[in-house]
Design a protein around this motif. Structure first.
Motif, PDB file in Angstrom:
ATOM      1  N   ALA A  99       0.710  -1.345   0.049  1.00  0.00           N
ATOM      2  CA  ALA A  99       0.216   0.023   0.001  1.00  0.00           C
ATOM      3  C   ALA A  99       0.890   1.398   0.030  1.00  0.00           C
ATOM      4  O   ALA A  99       0.662   2.301  -0.797  1.00  0.00           O
ATOM      5  CB  ALA A  99      -1.141   0.094   1.248  1.00  0.00           C
ATOM      6  N   ASN A 100       1.636   1.373   1.027  1.00  0.00           N
ATOM      7  CA  ASN A 100       2.945   2.687   0.931  1.00  0.00           C
ATOM      8  C   ASN A 100       3.343   2.674  -0.434  1.00  0.00           C
ATOM      9  O   ASN A 100       3.486   3.755  -0.861  1.00  0.00           O
ATOM     10  CB  ASN A 100       3.974   2.238   2.084  1.00  0.00           C
ATOM     11  CG  ASN A 100       3.141   2.810   3.209  1.00  0.00           C
ATOM     12  OD1 ASN A 100       2.535   3.546   3.403  1.00  0.00           O
ATOM     13  ND2 ASN A 100       3.714   1.806   4.332  1.00  0.00           N
ATOM     14  N   ASP A 101       3.918   1.709  -0.940  1.00  0.00           N
ATOM     15  CA  ASP A 101       4.593   1.518  -2.257  1.00  0.00           C
ATOM     16  C   ASP A 101       3.845   2.202  -3.379  1.00  0.00           C
ATOM     17  O   ASP A 101       4.099   3.256  -4.222  1.00  0.00           O
ATOM     18  CB  ASP A 101       5.255   0.343  -2.706  1.00  0.00           C
ATOM     19  CG  ASP A 101       6.601  -0.167  -1.516  1.00  0.00           C
ATOM     20  OD1 ASP A 101       6.731   0.898  -0.977  1.00  0.00           O
ATOM     21  OD2 ASP A 101       6.924  -1.108  -1.854  1.00  0.00           O
ATOM     22  N   LEU A 102       2.704   1.544  -3.532  1.00  0.00           N
ATOM     23  CA  LEU A 102       1.691   2.080  -4.816  1.00  0.00           C
ATOM     24  C   LEU A 102       1.239   3.326  -4.555  1.00  0.00           C
ATOM     25  O   LEU A 102       1.001   4.164  -5.522  1.00  0.00           O
ATOM     26  CB  LEU A 102       0.554   0.797  -4.682  1.00  0.00           C
ATOM     27  CG  LEU A 102       0.933  -0.457  -5.269  1.00  0.00           C
ATOM     28  CD1 LEU A 102      -0.118  -1.236  -5.161  1.00  0.00           C
ATOM     29  CD2 LEU A 102       1.317  -0.649  -6.746  1.00  0.00           C
ATOM     30  N   TRP A 124       2.449   5.910  -3.002  1.00  0.00           N
ATOM     31  CA  TRP A 124       3.445   6.808  -3.342  1.00  0.00           C
ATOM     32  C   TRP A 124       4.070   6.811  -4.830  1.00  0.00           C
ATOM     33  O   TRP A 124       4.249   7.725  -5.307  1.00  0.00           O
ATOM     34  CB  TRP A 124       4.860   6.342  -2.321  1.00  0.00           C
ATOM     35  CG  TRP A 124       5.965   7.320  -2.307  1.00  0.00           C
ATOM     36  CD1 TRP A 124       5.935   8.700  -2.452  1.00  0.00           C
ATOM     37  CD2 TRP A 124       7.095   7.152  -1.572  1.00  0.00           C
ATOM     38  NE1 TRP A 124       7.191   9.241  -2.061  1.00  0.00           N
ATOM     39  CE2 TRP A 124       7.938   8.203  -1.487  1.00  0.00           C
ATOM     40  CE3 TRP A 124       7.821   5.977  -1.071  1.00  0.00           C
ATOM     41  CZ2 TRP A 124       9.091   8.252  -1.112  1.00  0.00           C
ATOM     42  CZ3 TRP A 124       9.026   6.002  -0.351  1.00  0.00           C
ATOM     43  CH2 TRP A 124       9.839   7.126  -0.319  1.00  0.00           C
ATOM     44  N   GLU A 125       4.242   5.913  -5.374  1.00  0.00           N
ATOM     45  CA  GLU A 125       4.340   5.767  -6.828  1.00  0.00           C
ATOM     46  C   GLU A 125       3.165   6.340  -7.590  1.00  0.00           C
ATOM     47  O   GLU A 125       3.541   6.920  -8.832  1.00  0.00           O
ATOM     48  CB  GLU A 125       4.646   4.429  -7.363  1.00  0.00           C
ATOM     49  CG  GLU A 125       5.644   3.690  -6.775  1.00  0.00           C
ATOM     50  CD  GLU A 125       5.984   2.085  -6.959  1.00  0.00           C
ATOM     51  OE1 GLU A 125       5.090   1.568  -7.738  1.00  0.00           O
ATOM     52  OE2 GLU A 125       6.649   1.355  -6.273  1.00  0.00           O
ATOM     53  N   SER A 126       2.014   6.109  -7.163  1.00  0.00           N
ATOM     54  CA  SER A 126       0.763   7.098  -8.198  1.00  0.00           C
ATOM     55  C   SER A 126       0.047   7.767  -7.337  1.00  0.00           C
ATOM     56  O   SER A 126       0.521   8.958  -7.139  1.00  0.00           O
ATOM     57  CB  SER A 126       0.188   5.846  -8.793  1.00  0.00           C
ATOM     58  OG  SER A 126      -0.394   4.834  -7.646  1.00  0.00           O
ATOM     59  N   SER A 127      -1.107   7.065  -6.978  1.00  0.00           N
ATOM     60  CA  SER A 127      -1.930   8.122  -5.978  1.00  0.00           C
ATOM     61  C   SER A 127      -2.924   6.980  -4.898  1.00  0.00           C
ATOM     62  O   SER A 127      -2.962   6.019  -5.332  1.00  0.00           O
ATOM     63  CB  SER A 127      -2.801   8.871  -6.787  1.00  0.00           C
ATOM     64  OG  SER A 127      -3.613   8.035  -7.368  1.00  0.00           O
ATOM     65  N   TYR A 128      -3.360   7.578  -4.169  1.00  0.00           N
ATOM     66  CA  TYR A 128      -4.444   6.928  -3.382  1.00  0.00           C
ATOM     67  C   TYR A 128      -5.643   6.402  -4.310  1.00  0.00           C
ATOM     68  O   TYR A 128      -6.076   5.347  -4.042  1.00  0.00           O
ATOM     69  CB  TYR A 128      -4.857   7.879  -2.262  1.00  0.00           C
ATOM     70  CG  TYR A 128      -5.957   7.013  -1.191  1.00  0.00           C
ATOM     71  CD1 TYR A 128      -5.427   6.328  -0.361  1.00  0.00           C
ATOM     72  CD2 TYR A 128      -7.106   7.442  -1.366  1.00  0.00           C
ATOM     73  CE1 TYR A 128      -6.182   5.653   0.836  1.00  0.00           C
ATOM     74  CE2 TYR A 128      -7.944   6.702  -0.432  1.00  0.00           C
ATOM     75  CZ  TYR A 128      -7.587   5.839   0.629  1.00  0.00           C
ATOM     76  OH  TYR A 128      -8.626   5.253   1.439  1.00  0.00           O
ATOM     77  N   ALA A 129      -5.955   7.370  -5.054  1.00  0.00           N
ATOM     78  CA  ALA A 129      -7.476   7.038  -5.740  1.00  0.00           C
ATOM     79  C   ALA A 129      -7.020   5.990  -6.593  1.00  0.00           C
ATOM     80  O   ALA A 129      -8.047   5.258  -7.021  1.00  0.00           O
ATOM     81  CB  ALA A 129      -7.904   8.322  -6.325  1.00  0.00           C
ATOM     82  N   SER A 130      -6.003   5.906  -7.356  1.00  0.00           N
ATOM     83  CA  SER A 130      -5.662   4.971  -8.342  1.00  0.00           C
ATOM     84  C   SER A 130      -5.183   3.642  -7.882  1.00  0.00           C
ATOM     85  O   SER A 130      -5.009   2.676  -8.517  1.00  0.00           O
ATOM     86  CB  SER A 130      -4.650   5.786  -9.273  1.00  0.00           C
ATOM     87  OG  SER A 130      -3.676   5.672  -8.665  1.00  0.00           O
ATOM     88  N   THR A 131      -4.980   3.594  -6.600  1.00  0.00           N
ATOM     89  CA  THR A 131      -4.365   2.166  -5.882  1.00  0.00           C
ATOM     90  C   THR A 131      -5.813   1.530  -5.242  1.00  0.00           C
ATOM     91  O   THR A 131      -6.313   1.943  -4.383  1.00  0.00           O
ATOM     92  CB  THR A 131      -3.523   2.527  -4.873  1.00  0.00           C
ATOM     93  OG1 THR A 131      -2.437   3.274  -5.245  1.00  0.00           O
ATOM     94  CG2 THR A 131      -2.932   1.170  -4.297  1.00  0.00           C
ATOM     95  N   LYS A 158      -9.496   0.240   2.708  1.00  0.00           N
ATOM     96  CA  LYS A 158      -8.288   0.749   2.182  1.00  0.00           C
ATOM     97  C   LYS A 158      -7.903   1.878   3.125  1.00  0.00           C
ATOM     98  O   LYS A 158      -6.597   2.009   3.427  1.00  0.00           O
ATOM     99  CB  LYS A 158      -8.466   1.326   0.816  1.00  0.00           C
ATOM    100  CG  LYS A 158      -7.195   1.702   0.189  1.00  0.00           C
ATOM    101  CD  LYS A 158      -7.233   2.146  -1.407  1.00  0.00           C
ATOM    102  CE  LYS A 158      -7.907   3.309  -1.750  1.00  0.00           C
ATOM    103  NZ  LYS A 158      -8.072   3.746  -3.187  1.00  0.00           N
ATOM    104  N   SER A 159      -8.843   2.677   3.898  1.00  0.00           N
ATOM    105  CA  SER A 159      -8.291   3.727   4.580  1.00  0.00           C
ATOM    106  C   SER A 159      -7.792   3.158   5.835  1.00  0.00           C
ATOM    107  O   SER A 159      -6.720   3.718   6.364  1.00  0.00           O
ATOM    108  CB  SER A 159      -9.427   4.438   4.973  1.00  0.00           C
ATOM    109  OG  SER A 159      -9.266   5.523   5.993  1.00  0.00           O
ATOM    110  N   ALA A 185      -1.686  15.360   0.911  1.00  0.00           N
ATOM    111  CA  ALA A 185      -2.411  16.709   0.052  1.00  0.00           C
ATOM    112  C   ALA A 185      -3.455  15.863  -0.819  1.00  0.00           C
ATOM    113  O   ALA A 185      -4.390  16.787  -1.348  1.00  0.00           O
ATOM    114  CB  ALA A 185      -1.294  17.029  -0.824  1.00  0.00           C
ATOM    115  N   GLU A 186      -3.500  14.888  -1.029  1.00  0.00           N
ATOM    116  CA  GLU A 186      -4.627  14.299  -2.005  1.00  0.00           C
ATOM    117  C   GLU A 186      -5.855  14.037  -1.151  1.00  0.00           C
ATOM    118  O   GLU A 186      -6.966  14.179  -1.878  1.00  0.00           O
ATOM    119  CB  GLU A 186      -4.010  12.876  -2.559  1.00  0.00           C
ATOM    120  CG  GLU A 186      -4.885  12.133  -3.429  1.00  0.00           C
ATOM    121  CD  GLU A 186      -4.643  10.876  -3.843  1.00  0.00           C
ATOM    122  OE1 GLU A 186      -5.674  10.259  -4.579  1.00  0.00           O
ATOM    123  OE2 GLU A 186      -3.590  10.322  -3.673  1.00  0.00           O
TER     124      GLU A 186
END
Length: 203
Positions: free
Chosen positions: A15-18, A20-27, A50-51, A114-115
């Motif tokens: 979760a942390n990696d994904l 960070w690499e993209s966004s919360y919404a897209s993961t 997910k939260s 920020a997201e």
């Protein structure tokens, strides 16, 4: 301390990696499970949402990083050197990530906060809590530097927050530009702001 389940730890790491690499919404939960090599049913055994996973992953990541920051900001380390080590740590991490992913990823806390800060109060609160811990480390270094007449006097907490704002703004700029150069200039810029002389740097 009880051992964290391997599957649970893999889910938090993924979760942390994904995010960070993209966004919360897209993961998605599916993507997290796939990256972790864990079945979806196991996800809901450990986390309600997910939260819920995100908050747990942030805390686990913080606990893993805290010993490194304890060492960087140890009272046995000269205060000016603490700043140098803190910024160098960030540059080294971002350099490694760029080599691995092709991108400068910036700060995961600011990226996530920020997201979703207006959408998920549990995540916002956890991000704010961890950011506050970073400011505490910086405040201790500012106070010790002031006590040694190495930087200008003034409110140590406010100075620490200003340093952290500069640091995080630079991290975000580096992510946007996909360029490490802002981070390479950060130490000199912060020292100039604090009025650190060459004697203090070389001490």
């Amino acid at each position: 301390m009880a051992r964290v389940s391997d599957a649970k730890q893999r889910l938090m790491d993924a979760a942390n990696d994904l995010m960070w690499e993209s966004s919360y919404a897209s993961t998605s939960v599916d993507a997290i499970c796939e990256r972790a090599g864990v079945k979806k049913g196991s996800f809901y055994h450990f986390f309600e949402s997910k939260s819920d996973l995100s908050v747990a992953a942030l805390e686990a990541d913080w606990q893993m990083k805290k010993p490194d920051l304890d060492a960087i900001f140890s009272p046995t380390v000269p205060p000016i050197e603490r700043f140098e080590r803190y910024f160098k740590r960030a540059l080294n991490k971002q350099t490694a990530l760029q080599d691995k992913t092709g991108n400068v990823l910036g700060c995961p806390l600011f990226t996530l906060g920020a997201e979703v800060s207006t959408l998920d109060q549990a995540i916002r609160a956890k991000v704010e809590e961890i950011l506050g811990e970073h400011v505490k480390y910086l405040t201790s270094a500012v106070r010790d530097a002031q006590a040694g007449d190495l930087i200008r006097p003034g409110n140590a907490g406010e100075k620490a927050r200003t340093i952290f704002t500069c640091y995080q703004g630079t991290m975000m700029l580096a992510r946007i530009q996909n360029d490490l150069e802002p981070l390479r200039r950060l130490t000199d810029q912060v020292f100039d702001m604090l009025g650190v002389g060459s004697g203090a740097i070389n001490a």
